[in-house]
Design a protein around this motif. Structure first.
Motif, PDB file in Angstrom:
ATOM      1  N   THR A  70      19.930 -23.803   7.120  1.00  0.00           N
ATOM      2  CA  THR A  70      19.060 -24.436   8.123  1.00  0.00           C
ATOM      3  C   THR A  70      17.988 -25.306   7.456  1.00  0.00           C
ATOM      4  OG1 THR A  70      17.498 -22.584   8.224  1.00  0.00           O
ATOM      5  CG2 THR A  70      19.399 -22.482   9.716  1.00  0.00           C
TER       6      THR A  70
ATOM      7  N   ALA B 116      28.963 -21.458   6.561  1.00  0.00           N
ATOM      8  CA  ALA B 116      28.023 -20.387   6.953  1.00  0.00           C
ATOM      9  C   ALA B 116      27.762 -20.406   8.447  1.00  0.00           C
ATOM     10  CB  ALA B 116      26.701 -20.566   6.205  1.00  0.00           C
TER      11      ALA B 116
ATOM     12  N   PRO C  24      39.107 -21.444  13.526  1.00  0.00           N
ATOM     13  CA  PRO C  24      39.694 -20.103  13.515  1.00  0.00           C
ATOM     14  C   PRO C  24      39.667 -19.490  14.911  1.00  0.00           C
ATOM     15  CG  PRO C  24      37.952 -20.333  11.837  1.00  0.00           C
ATOM     16  CD  PRO C  24      37.845 -21.511  12.767  1.00  0.00           C
ATOM     17  N   GLY C  25      40.631 -18.584  15.133  1.00  0.00           N
ATOM     18  CA  GLY C  25      40.603 -17.732  16.318  1.00  0.00           C
ATOM     19  C   GLY C  25      39.812 -16.484  15.972  1.00  0.00           C
ATOM     20  N   PHE C  26      40.292 -15.342  16.465  1.00  0.00           N
ATOM     21  CA  PHE C  26      39.594 -14.091  16.142  1.00  0.00           C
ATOM     22  C   PHE C  26      39.998 -13.617  14.748  1.00  0.00           C
ATOM     23  CE2 PHE C  26      39.242 -13.831  20.805  1.00  0.00           C
ATOM     24  CZ  PHE C  26      37.867 -13.743  20.870  1.00  0.00           C
TER      25      PHE C  26
ATOM     26  N   THR D  80      36.053 -10.220  10.573  1.00  0.00           N
ATOM     27  CA  THR D  80      34.969 -10.365   9.587  1.00  0.00           C
ATOM     28  C   THR D  80      33.725  -9.649  10.114  1.00  0.00           C
ATOM     29  OG1 THR D  80      33.890 -12.324  10.526  1.00  0.00           O
ATOM     30  CG2 THR D  80      35.801 -12.722   9.099  1.00  0.00           C
ATOM     31  N   GLY D  81      32.688  -9.714   9.325  1.00  0.00           N
ATOM     32  CA  GLY D  81      31.436  -9.059   9.702  1.00  0.00           C
ATOM     33  C   GLY D  81      30.664  -9.762  10.805  1.00  0.00           C
TER      34      GLY D  81
END
Ligand code: NAD
Length: 283
Positions: free
Chosen positions: A62, A88, A183-185, A188-189
């Motif tokens: 950011t 990110a 990406p789909g599902f 990941t965290g």
């Protein structure tokens, strides 16, 4: 021979999930890799584990000064920048529209869209004089259809796709390719983090997401970070040398359409309805 031999890559969000898998794959394919994140300990540990062609550089995506310094670090350490992967992210603000705070909107846009703009801007700064390079960003299927993520996340990812296409028009003329992945599902965290879990606990939750994901997509196994990493590697490699301005969907077919099983149920109930209507109509 690796697909990225001699190339220099920056990966943001490299301490976890898709970014970590991509940094590892880039390294295995011969690239020098600068891993970047705000999880310093884990990011530095992965870089150290990979070896001498890897380095860690903290950057909060950011912050423009952090992104500028990250790009400069890659050039100073490894001599150039060939691949910038703007990855990110987090879920950001999540609420019905009437309850979404404007501060949450601003913070989410800063994390998911402004960050990608900054990554493109500073990568272009060092790539343009060389007339070569490759910029890839992580968008999402949530940027292509609604109902998969919160409002502001979805809007940001849609904007990342359009920014990718727009910037690809400019930089393509200079020999720099600009693409994104959707990406789909992916287990990941990010989901645990959205529930407020600390990073380690969020990562530990990821494998438990698998059974929740397989119901909705034709490929009945969970997407893994490496599935996205392989797509990013392809975009980054010369195998994709004629691919520019593209949003590559990696979702096991989730958004290709209505699932076959659901379609069969719909067809069955439609058939019953038609038969009943015909019966009632006396035909
Ligand atoms: N997992 C999915 O199902 C999925 C689907 C579509 C898109 N995505 C996108 O993939 C990207 C990676 O997410 P993931 O699923 O690997 O999640 P993740 O939580 O495993 O990884 C995200 C990483 O980004 C880092 N990060 C967060 N805020 C940051 C900041 N301000 N500056 C620098 N780094 C920061 C985190 O520390 C973390 O290491 C995100 O852009 C996400 O929106 C994920």
């Amino acid at each position: 021979m690796g697909k990225l031999d001699g190339k220099v890559a920056v990966v943001t969000g490299a301490a976890s999930g898709i970014g970590e898998a991509t940094a590892r794959l880039f390294y295995a394919e011969g690239a020098s890799v600068v891993l970047s994140d705000i999880q310093d300990e884990r990011g530095a540990a992965i870089a150290a584990e990979l070896g001498e062609r890897a380095a860690y550089c903290r950057a909060d995506v950011t912050q423009e000064s952090d992104i500028a310094a990250l790009v400069d670090f890659a050039v100073a350490r490894f001599g150039a920048l060939d691949v910038m992967y703007n990855n990110a992210g987090a879920q950001g603000v999540s609420a019905p529209i009437a309850e979404t705070p404007a501060e949450g909107f601003d913070a989410t846009v800063a994390l998911l869209l402004r960050s990608v703009f900054l990554g493109m801007k500073h990568a272009a700064r060092v790539m343009l004089p060389r007339h070569t390079g490759n910029i890839i960003s992580t968008a999402s299927i949530a940027g292509l259809r609604t109902g998969n993520a919160p409002h502001i996340y979805s809007a940001c990812k849609a904007a990342v796709i359009h920014l990718t296409r727009s910037v690809a028009m400019e930089l393509g003329e200079q020999g720099i390719r600009v693409n994104c992945v959707c990406p789909g599902f992916i287990a990941t965290g990010i989901f645990g983090s959205a529930f407020g879990l600390p990073p380690d606990a969020a990562r530990a939750l990821a494998p438990l997401m698998a059974p929740m994901q397989v119901q909705a997509q034709p490929l009945r196994h969970a997407g893994q970070p490496v599935d996205v990493a392989q797509a990013v590697l392809w975009l980054a490699s010369d195998d994709a040398r004629f691919v520019n301005g593209h949003a590559l969907v990696v979702d096991g077919g989730l958004i290709a359409g209505r699932s076959w099983t659901e379609y069969q149920h719909m067809r069955e109930s439609l058939t019953k309805g038609i038969q009943a209507a015909l019966g009632q109509g006396g035909s």
